[in-house]
Design a protein around this motif. Structure first.
Motif, PDB file in Angstrom:
ATOM      1  N   GLU A 289       0.907  -1.219  -0.116  1.00 27.75           N
ATOM      2  CA  GLU A 289      -0.073   0.087  -0.009  1.00 27.75           C
ATOM      3  C   GLU A 289       0.848   1.266  -0.074  1.00 27.75           C
ATOM      4  O   GLU A 289       0.453   2.374  -0.695  1.00 27.75           O
ATOM      5  N   GLU A 290       1.971   0.949   0.846  1.00 23.21           N
ATOM      6  CA  GLU A 290       2.889   2.587   0.979  1.00 23.21           C
ATOM      7  C   GLU A 290       3.436   2.672  -0.375  1.00 23.21           C
ATOM      8  O   GLU A 290       3.699   3.818  -1.009  1.00 23.21           O
ATOM      9  N   ILE A 291       4.066   1.606  -1.279  1.00 26.14           N
ATOM     10  CA  ILE A 291       4.562   1.571  -2.623  1.00 26.14           C
ATOM     11  C   ILE A 291       3.548   2.399  -3.461  1.00 26.14           C
ATOM     12  O   ILE A 291       3.781   3.177  -4.335  1.00 26.14           O
ATOM     13  N   LYS A 292       2.206   1.706  -3.438  1.00 25.74           N
ATOM     14  CA  LYS A 292       1.314   2.432  -4.296  1.00 25.74           C
ATOM     15  C   LYS A 292       1.048   3.785  -4.262  1.00 25.74           C
ATOM     16  O   LYS A 292       0.799   4.648  -4.917  1.00 25.74           O
ATOM     17  N   ALA A 293       0.970   4.226  -2.946  1.00 24.76           N
ATOM     18  CA  ALA A 293       0.714   5.524  -2.427  1.00 24.76           C
ATOM     19  C   ALA A 293       2.034   6.496  -2.898  1.00 24.76           C
ATOM     20  O   ALA A 293       1.691   7.645  -3.616  1.00 24.76           O
ATOM     21  N   PHE A 294       3.287   6.048  -3.052  1.00 22.09           N
ATOM     22  CA  PHE A 294       4.393   6.437  -3.372  1.00 22.09           C
ATOM     23  C   PHE A 294       4.300   6.632  -4.822  1.00 22.09           C
ATOM     24  O   PHE A 294       4.806   7.722  -5.659  1.00 22.09           O
ATOM     25  N   GLU A 295       4.016   5.508  -5.720  1.00 27.79           N
ATOM     26  CA  GLU A 295       4.020   5.789  -7.163  1.00 27.79           C
ATOM     27  C   GLU A 295       2.786   6.583  -7.503  1.00 27.79           C
ATOM     28  O   GLU A 295       2.954   7.194  -8.756  1.00 27.79           O
ATOM     29  N   SER A 296       1.696   6.994  -6.798  1.00 33.19           N
ATOM     30  CA  SER A 296       1.023   7.972  -7.311  1.00 33.19           C
ATOM     31  C   SER A 296       1.350   9.375  -7.405  1.00 33.19           C
ATOM     32  O   SER A 296       0.894  10.305  -8.064  1.00 33.19           O
ATOM     33  N   PHE A 297       2.380   9.659  -6.976  1.00 34.86           N
ATOM     34  CA  PHE A 297       3.303  10.898  -6.900  1.00 34.86           C
ATOM     35  C   PHE A 297       4.081  11.060  -8.082  1.00 34.86           C
ATOM     36  O   PHE A 297       4.653  12.200  -8.692  1.00 34.86           O
ATOM     37  N   GLY A 298       4.058  10.052  -8.967  1.00 30.83           N
ATOM     38  CA  GLY A 298       4.911  10.056 -10.538  1.00 30.83           C
ATOM     39  C   GLY A 298       6.364   9.452 -10.362  1.00 30.83           C
ATOM     40  O   GLY A 298       6.588   8.738  -9.109  1.00 30.83           O
ATOM     41  N   PRO A 299       7.119   9.577 -11.509  1.00 27.85           N
ATOM     42  CA  PRO A 299       8.358   8.969 -11.186  1.00 27.85           C
ATOM     43  C   PRO A 299       9.118   9.804 -10.324  1.00 27.85           C
ATOM     44  O   PRO A 299       9.113  10.613  -9.788  1.00 27.85           O
ATOM     45  N   PRO A 300      10.297   8.889  -9.562  1.00 29.18           N
ATOM     46  CA  PRO A 300      11.316   9.345  -8.795  1.00 29.18           C
ATOM     47  C   PRO A 300      11.912  10.618  -9.699  1.00 29.18           C
ATOM     48  O   PRO A 300      12.184  10.629 -10.719  1.00 29.18           O
ATOM     49  N   LEU A 301      12.524  11.581  -8.954  1.00 26.58           N
ATOM     50  CA  LEU A 301      13.015  12.735  -9.372  1.00 26.58           C
ATOM     51  C   LEU A 301      14.430  12.378  -9.842  1.00 26.58           C
ATOM     52  O   LEU A 301      15.076  13.332 -10.940  1.00 26.58           O
ATOM     53  N   ASP A 302      15.302  11.161  -9.680  1.00 32.13           N
ATOM     54  CA  ASP A 302      16.564  10.866  -9.853  1.00 32.13           C
ATOM     55  C   ASP A 302      16.429  10.169 -10.997  1.00 32.13           C
ATOM     56  O   ASP A 302      17.418   9.730 -11.350  1.00 32.13           O
ATOM     57  N   VAL A 303      15.319   9.824 -11.722  1.00 30.45           N
ATOM     58  CA  VAL A 303      14.900   8.905 -12.926  1.00 30.45           C
ATOM     59  C   VAL A 303      15.102   9.813 -14.196  1.00 30.45           C
ATOM     60  O   VAL A 303      14.010  10.699 -14.124  1.00 30.45           O
ATOM     61  N   PRO A 304      15.651   9.894 -14.993  1.00 27.80           N
ATOM     62  CA  PRO A 304      15.622  10.678 -16.490  1.00 27.80           C
ATOM     63  C   PRO A 304      14.116  10.478 -17.073  1.00 27.80           C
ATOM     64  O   PRO A 304      13.570   9.195 -17.068  1.00 27.80           O
ATOM     65  N   PRO A 305      13.595  11.421 -17.519  1.00 25.03           N
ATOM     66  CA  PRO A 305      12.160  11.162 -18.334  1.00 25.03           C
ATOM     67  C   PRO A 305      12.611   9.966 -19.588  1.00 25.03           C
ATOM     68  O   PRO A 305      13.696  10.125 -20.180  1.00 25.03           O
ATOM     69  N   PRO A 306      11.437   9.519 -19.825  1.00 25.85           N
ATOM     70  CA  PRO A 306      11.457   8.708 -21.058  1.00 25.85           C
ATOM     71  C   PRO A 306      12.102   9.252 -22.153  1.00 25.85           C
ATOM     72  O   PRO A 306      11.723  10.249 -22.632  1.00 25.85           O
ATOM     73  N   GLY A 307      12.747   8.744 -22.794  1.00 27.37           N
ATOM     74  CA  GLY A 307      13.710   8.998 -24.169  1.00 27.37           C
ATOM     75  C   GLY A 307      14.924   9.972 -24.048  1.00 27.37           C
ATOM     76  O   GLY A 307      15.528  10.334 -24.894  1.00 27.37           O
ATOM     77  N   MET A 308      15.013  10.588 -22.706  1.00 27.07           N
ATOM     78  CA  MET A 308      16.005  11.567 -22.487  1.00 27.07           C
ATOM     79  C   MET A 308      17.401  11.056 -22.834  1.00 27.07           C
ATOM     80  O   MET A 308      18.008  11.829 -23.488  1.00 27.07           O
ATOM     81  N   LEU A 309      17.768   9.571 -22.483  1.00 28.49           N
ATOM     82  CA  LEU A 309      19.053   9.194 -22.515  1.00 28.49           C
ATOM     83  C   LEU A 309      19.145   8.953 -24.090  1.00 28.49           C
ATOM     84  O   LEU A 309      20.480   9.036 -24.823  1.00 28.49           O
ATOM     85  N   ASP A 310      18.110   8.573 -25.017  1.00 31.28           N
ATOM     86  CA  ASP A 310      18.421   8.441 -26.438  1.00 31.28           C
ATOM     87  C   ASP A 310      18.419   9.851 -26.811  1.00 31.28           C
ATOM     88  O   ASP A 310      19.058   9.644 -27.887  1.00 31.28           O
ATOM     89  N   ARG A 311      17.932  10.887 -26.548  1.00 32.18           N
ATOM     90  CA  ARG A 311      17.905  12.049 -27.224  1.00 32.18           C
ATOM     91  C   ARG A 311      19.400  12.777 -27.045  1.00 32.18           C
ATOM     92  O   ARG A 311      19.984  13.318 -27.791  1.00 32.18           O
ATOM     93  N   LEU A 312      20.035  12.455 -25.983  1.00 29.15           N
ATOM     94  CA  LEU A 312      21.379  12.634 -25.458  1.00 29.15           C
ATOM     95  C   LEU A 312      22.400  11.752 -26.166  1.00 29.15           C
ATOM     96  O   LEU A 312      23.533  12.360 -25.958  1.00 29.15           O
TER      97      LEU A 312
END
Length: 104
Positions: free
Chosen positions: A27-50
């Motif tokens: 339940e804690e994990i589900k609640a945490f995931e509702s805030f969106g992705p962690p801040l230390d993870v690049p957005p999807p596609g960022m690494l490919d663009r760079l």
């Protein structure tokens, strides 16, 4: 008749607690995931663009260091600014990082 302590006493209780704890954790994990992705993870596609820019910067650094190593001029002009080969490499990589950050 007092049986005393038995080796299996409390095992069921521990298993029940572990199940409850796991359920709470889920339940804690589900609640945490509702805030969106962690801040230390690049957005999807960022690494490919760079990737192209990173490869270009890597090649430029390698070429400039190769040129530095093959130079017959002593002291090298880069040494006046950076002090040594490692200082020059650090300056090149720092500039590449600055350019990548500006692209982000």
């Amino acid at each position: 008749a007092d049986r005393g302590h038995r080796p299996c006493d409390g095992i069921g209780d521990a298993a029940d607690e572990a199940r409850t704890s796991a359920s709470d954790t889920t339940e804690e994990i589900k609640a945490f995931e509702s805030f969106g992705p962690p801040l230390d993870v690049p957005p999807p596609g960022m690494l490919d663009r760079l990737a192209v820019s990173r490869g270009r910067h890597r090649s430029e650094v390698q070429e400039q260091l190769r040129s530095y190593d093959e130079s017959t001029e002593f002291p090298r002009k880069e040494d006046r600014l950076c002090g040594s080969r490692s200082g020059y490499e650090f300056a090149l990589r720092t500039e590449g990082l600055r350019q990548l950050r500006s692209e982000i």
